[in-house]
Design a protein around this motif. Structure first.
Motif, short mmCIF file in Angstrom:
data_model
loop_
_atom_site.label_atom_id
_atom_site.label_comp_id
_atom_site.label_asym_id
_atom_site.label_seq_id
_atom_site.Cartn_x
_atom_site.Cartn_y
_atom_site.Cartn_z
N ASP A 8 -3.55 3.20 2.00
CA ASP A 8 -2.62 2.12 1.66
C ASP A 8 -1.65 2.50 0.54
N VAL B 218 6.09 1.72 7.56
CA VAL B 218 5.45 1.14 6.37
C VAL B 218 6.40 0.17 5.68
N LYS C 53 0.48 -3.23 8.20
CA LYS C 53 1.11 -3.51 6.91
C LYS C 53 1.60 -4.95 6.80
#
Length: 280
Positions: free
Chosen positions: A235, A243, A279
């Motif tokens: 992450d 992303v 995401k």
């Protein structure tokens, strides 16, 4: 205390690595059974163990019988072994399949053998049929720790843990119903990771970048990405348009890739959508 010993059936890519690690830990290999290849005979010679080409010739009084054969062969090998009058209650039979539980070993369990599934969650390249003795490929041993997905009856699990410890690995119980998903995770992290790298190389070659330069560029970014994932977490170190939710760039990428390889463009779009969903 009796010295730990094992018999190796299948001196291939996985079997020879595990056998070498067991031997380095002080275990004794009492025999190797293979198909008669020169490579298999070399492994037996290296382990200072007799080599046979028939399961009927397997001899083991006690210890670990390591089945490092193909997943599709385990059941037939177990049935053939069950016809051999060995002292099965003193033997632990472990296969190395990632997808199977111990059901294929049932004929041996019925004879009193401990049975287990002891799969190393690791890549073991075969390197083709022209590997020379003593070469870097022949001496291959993974640089990273081995995590073993284990299953079995009580004594079989104990044998799996013993082998794992001797191989400097870590044991994780993965029971029958979960083993296929577990193995799929290995494929995602290995085979399909390789597919992504191969697709990236193909794109760079098709736009005129040399093989050497393409390999340097792709391997550098891939290795740095994996290092960052390991050090900082996925992450925190994920980058790229998916992303950021940059759909305009993703569409432009997909269109450009489609002209070079339509199949790769589909994979790119699918993976980008997956990342954006994670995401989001």
């Amino acid at each position: 205390m009796a010295k730990s010993q094992f018999y190796l059936i299948g001196p291939g890519a996985v079997g020879k690595v595990l056998a070498r690690r067991l031997q380095k830990s002080g275990w004794t290999c009492v025999g190797v059974c293979g198909r008669g290849s020169a490579a298999g005979r070399r492994v037996a010679k290296e382990l200072d163990a007799p080599y046979v080409t028939s399961l009927k010739e397997v001899r083991l009084s006690q210890g670990i019988l390591l089945l490092s054969v193909g997943t599709g062969q385990i059941s037939s090998v177990a049935r053939e072994l069950a016809a051999i009058p060995l002292n099965w209650p003193r033997i632990s039979v472990l296969h190395n399949s990632g997808t199977l539980d111990t059901k294929p070993l049932a004929p041996l369990e019925m004879l009193g053998a401990a049975v287990g599934a002891c799969h190393p969650f690791m890549t073991f390249p075969r390197f083709g049929s022209t590997v020379r003795s003593g070469s870097k490929e022949d001496d291959y041993d993974p640089a990273f720790p081995l995590v073993f997905g284990i299953d079995g009856n009580v004594k079989g699990l104990a044998a799996c843990r013993k082998v794992t410890k001797a191989c400097n690995g870590v044991a994780v119980e993965v029971r029958g119903k979960d083993r296929i998903a577990y193995h799929a995770a290995a494929v995602l992290a290995c085979t399909l990771l390789g597919a992504n790298i191969a697709m990236a190389l193909d794109i760079l070659r098709k736009i005129g970048i040399s093989e050497k330069q393409a390999k340097t560029a792709v391997m550098a970014i891939a290795q740095e990405t994996l290092a960052n994932f390991s050090e900082y977490g996925i992450d925190r170190s994920w980058t790229g348009p998916a992303v950021r939710g940059d759909t305009r760039t993703i569409k432009a990428h997909a269109a450009a890739i489609r002209k070079l390889n339509p199949g790769t463009a589909k994979v790119y779009k699918l993976l980008s959508d997956w990342v954006m969903k994670q995401k989001g």
